[in-house]
Design a protein around this motif. Structure first.
Motif, mmCIF file in Angstrom:
data_model
loop_
_atom_site.group_PDB
_atom_site.id
_atom_site.type_symbol
_atom_site.label_atom_id
_atom_site.label_comp_id
_atom_site.label_asym_id
_atom_site.label_seq_id
_atom_site.Cartn_x
_atom_site.Cartn_y
_atom_site.Cartn_z
ATOM 1 N N ASP A 131 0.821 -1.212 0.000
ATOM 2 C CA ASP A 131 0.000 0.000 0.000
ATOM 3 C C ASP A 131 0.854 1.260 0.000
ATOM 4 O O ASP A 131 0.519 2.263 0.644
ATOM 5 C CB ASP A 131 -0.961 0.021 1.207
ATOM 6 N N HIS A 132 1.959 1.225 -0.721
ATOM 7 C CA HIS A 132 2.843 2.382 -0.710
ATOM 8 C C HIS A 132 2.362 3.459 -1.676
ATOM 9 O O HIS A 132 1.742 3.174 -2.700
ATOM 10 C CB HIS A 132 4.276 1.973 -1.053
ATOM 11 N N LEU A 133 2.641 4.700 -1.305
ATOM 12 C CA LEU A 133 2.344 5.860 -2.137
ATOM 13 C C LEU A 133 3.585 6.743 -2.192
ATOM 14 O O LEU A 133 4.245 6.963 -1.178
ATOM 15 C CB LEU A 133 1.172 6.669 -1.560
ATOM 16 N N GLN A 134 3.893 7.260 -3.366
ATOM 17 C CA GLN A 134 5.025 8.160 -3.539
ATOM 18 C C GLN A 134 4.507 9.563 -3.856
ATOM 19 O O GLN A 134 4.723 10.079 -4.948
ATOM 20 C CB GLN A 134 5.939 7.638 -4.649
ATOM 21 N N ARG A 135 3.811 10.149 -2.899
ATOM 22 C CA ARG A 135 3.212 11.472 -3.097
ATOM 23 C C ARG A 135 3.753 12.502 -2.122
ATOM 24 O O ARG A 135 3.178 13.575 -1.982
ATOM 25 C CB ARG A 135 1.688 11.364 -2.972
ATOM 26 N N GLY A 136 4.833 12.179 -1.448
ATOM 27 C CA GLY A 136 5.459 13.131 -0.540
ATOM 28 C C GLY A 136 4.790 13.184 0.818
ATOM 29 O O GLY A 136 3.796 12.492 1.088
ATOM 30 N N ILE A 137 5.364 14.004 1.683
ATOM 31 C CA ILE A 137 4.811 14.257 3.019
ATOM 32 C C ILE A 137 4.669 15.769 3.204
ATOM 33 O O ILE A 137 5.608 16.528 2.979
ATOM 34 C CB ILE A 137 5.688 13.658 4.126
ATOM 35 N N LEU A 138 3.476 16.164 3.607
ATOM 36 C CA LEU A 138 3.161 17.568 3.864
ATOM 37 C C LEU A 138 3.067 17.787 5.365
ATOM 38 O O LEU A 138 2.241 17.171 6.040
ATOM 39 C CB LEU A 138 1.833 17.927 3.201
ATOM 40 N N HIS A 139 3.928 18.645 5.903
ATOM 41 C CA HIS A 139 3.841 19.059 7.310
ATOM 42 C C HIS A 139 2.938 20.289 7.365
ATOM 43 O O HIS A 139 3.152 21.254 6.626
ATOM 44 C CB HIS A 139 5.221 19.432 7.867
ATOM 45 N N ILE A 140 1.950 20.258 8.245
ATOM 46 C CA ILE A 140 1.052 21.405 8.388
ATOM 47 C C ILE A 140 1.212 22.019 9.776
ATOM 48 O O ILE A 140 1.583 21.333 10.741
ATOM 49 C CB ILE A 140 -0.420 21.010 8.154
ATOM 50 N N TYR A 141 0.910 23.321 9.858
ATOM 51 C CA TYR A 141 1.071 24.050 11.116
ATOM 52 C C TYR A 141 -0.157 24.911 11.371
ATOM 53 O O TYR A 141 -0.679 25.559 10.457
ATOM 54 C CB TYR A 141 2.334 24.924 11.065
ATOM 55 N N THR A 142 -0.593 24.887 12.616
ATOM 56 C CA THR A 142 -1.719 25.724 13.039
ATOM 57 C C THR A 142 -1.271 26.760 14.064
ATOM 58 O O THR A 142 -2.097 27.433 14.659
ATOM 59 C CB THR A 142 -2.840 24.846 13.628
ATOM 60 N N SER A 294 -4.748 11.865 0.340
ATOM 61 C CA SER A 294 -3.933 10.875 -0.368
ATOM 62 C C SER A 294 -2.448 11.192 -0.223
ATOM 63 O O SER A 294 -1.606 10.340 -0.491
ATOM 64 C CB SER A 294 -4.312 10.827 -1.849
ATOM 65 N N VAL A 295 -2.134 12.409 0.196
ATOM 66 C CA VAL A 295 -0.766 12.783 0.550
ATOM 67 C C VAL A 295 -0.603 12.559 2.047
ATOM 68 O O VAL A 295 -1.480 12.929 2.836
ATOM 69 C CB VAL A 295 -0.492 14.259 0.194
ATOM 70 N N SER A 296 0.495 11.932 2.442
ATOM 71 C CA SER A 296 0.727 11.717 3.864
ATOM 72 C C SER A 296 0.993 13.053 4.552
ATOM 73 O O SER A 296 1.723 13.901 4.025
ATOM 74 C CB SER A 296 1.915 10.775 4.071
ATOM 75 N N ILE A 297 0.391 13.243 5.718
ATOM 76 C CA ILE A 297 0.422 14.538 6.412
ATOM 77 C C ILE A 297 1.001 14.362 7.811
ATOM 78 O O ILE A 297 0.706 13.386 8.506
ATOM 79 C CB ILE A 297 -1.000 15.126 6.498
ATOM 80 N N THR A 298 1.800 15.324 8.212
ATOM 81 C CA THR A 298 2.304 15.401 9.589
ATOM 82 C C THR A 298 1.775 16.679 10.228
ATOM 83 O O THR A 298 1.971 17.770 9.701
ATOM 84 C CB THR A 298 3.841 15.414 9.625
#
Length: 417
Positions: A131-142, A294-298
């Motif tokens: 189940d791998h995805l190569q769509r990067g990781i997006l770090h979000i900040y609030t 669908s993009v992995s998020i931190t």
């Protein structure tokens, strides 16, 4: 050589694969009935070089004060009358010094970049599906202070070859439209397009099957009781299974038992700076994938990650220092769901969340212990903290090089070879 690997998680299984590929005769021992059933089972699912900033950094101290007394805090510390825990805490504080943090980031980025390359090559060579995805990781900040701190860390990582770029809110939404319902909460983010995500348990299981086909022997449902030594060498490993106790011998031994490694190392006079950090996860089955990321998020403020695994969404993170306790805290479980609803208010799921926790082997610096121990034939591959899945392939490839008397490729402070 005949090599006995202790542990069949993602680190132990990758160690077995690379050692076998180097021509060694390898046996793996684990107490579980199959591979990857402990800390590798339901983790965050990220191959996250961008997560190279250790927990111990100059910005964490005011956060620790803010989190005191909160059961749902991203980092929860249970004080116990244990001198080793207090010593670990003091070492953690020392690693928060700016110079030490920057050196640790450089070492982590170096090993993690190498590991990601090794994983990609292994996936290509073996046709592994997890189940791998190569769509990067997006770090979000609030929180703007969190974003400012992240910009400092991103610049350090960029100097060491990582493509982590600061982005504004609109770019965050363009990268991951599923965040549209939380746009009013966001102040910015950063994006690493080269990072990946995938199910560590599925990977470990698939690689173990390939390793067994290549000649690696797996002894499951086998309790590892102690390591016996003679002089400056390991004489064997005492184990127990349905047939009773036995002494397993080899030419060399690899300790890859994560948080349980110190319990076996300590009687040998080897003090590993590893403390179990309990991480939580919730796995949701998606009723409609349209509103799911669908993009992995931190989510750096809450120390949570969100990874899409097929028709599932995995939410994982936080750290609870409570010894070897594996009980699920309902408050911390609910905090995962509450934050998910804040960030993805349109998310539709079916059934109930599946909760899980595992003990991540945390060192004060976040640097794993890889290389030869003080015993000549005992090798270590443990202490990867939150980055076991990220660093597994690179750590194993480097260990195989060290065992074979070769210099590993990444710039990393390996133990004596």
């Amino acid at each position: 050589m005949r090599i006995l690997v202790l542990g069949a998680g993602v680190v132990g299984t990758t160690s077995a694969w690379y050692l076998r590929a180097a021509g060694h005769e390898v046996t793996v021992v684990d107490r579980q009935p199959a591979p990857g059933l402990e800390t590798s089972f339901a983790n965050g699912g990220q191959i996250s070089v961008s997560h190279a900033e250790p927990w111990a950094n100059p910005h964490v101290l005011p956060r620790l004060l803010k989190w005191l007394g909160r059961r749902d805090a991203p980092l929860l510390w249970h004080w116990r009358p244990d001198a080793r825990q207090w010593l670990w805490g003091l070492r953690f504080l020392r690693e928060c010094l700016p110079g030490r943090t920057e050196a640790n980031i450089a070492a982590i980025v170096g090993l993690a970049l190498y590991s990601r390359q090794q994983l990609q090559q292994l996936r290509s060579d073996l046709g592994l599906e997890y189940d791998h995805l190569q769509r990067g990781i997006l770090h979000i900040y609030t929180d703007r202070d969190e974003l400012a701190a992240a910009m400092t860390a991103a610049r350090v990582m960029a100097r060491h070859g990582l493509d982590r770029e600061i982005v504004d809110v609109q770019t965050c939404l363009a990268i991951e439209p599923a965040l549209a319902g939380a746009a009013h909460l966001l102040v910015g983010g950063d994006y690493t397009p080269s990072d990946e995500s995938g199910d560590a348990h599925l990977f470990t299981r698939a690689l173990a099957e390939r390793a067994a086909a290549a000649g690696v022997v797996f002894r499951y449902a086998t309790e590892i009781e102690r390591i016996a030594s003679r002089g400056n060498r390991v004489a064997g490993v005492v184990v127990g299974d349905s047939q009773g106790p036995a002494l397993l011998t080899a030419d060399a031994y690899v300790l890859a038992l994560g948080s349980y490694s110190p319990l076996l190392a300590r009687p040998l006079g080897i003090g590993l700076p590893i403390c179990p950090a309990k991480g939580y996860s919730a796995t949701l089955t998606l009723a409609d994938t349209a509103a799911a990321p669908s993009v992995s998020i931190t989510d750096d403020e809450r120390k949570l990650v969100f990874s899409r695994l097929g028709n599932r969404l995995r939410i994982a993170g936080t750290a609870e220092f409570a010894g070897y306790d594996l009980g699920l805290d309902a408050v911390r479980c609910q905090a995962l769901i509450d934050r998910t609803r804040q960030l993805f208010p349109r998310l539709e799921i079916t059934g109930e969340p599946t909760y899980w926790c595992g003990l991540r082997p945390a060192t004060p610096s976040n640097l794993p212990c890889i290389g030869r121990s003080r015993l000549d034939n005992l090798w270590l591959n443990t202490g990867h903290g939150t980055l076991g899945w990220t660093m597994a392939c690179g750590s194993a490839a480097a260990l195989a090089d060290l065992v074979g008397g070769r210099r590993p490729a990444p710039e990393f402070p390996f133990l004596r070879g």
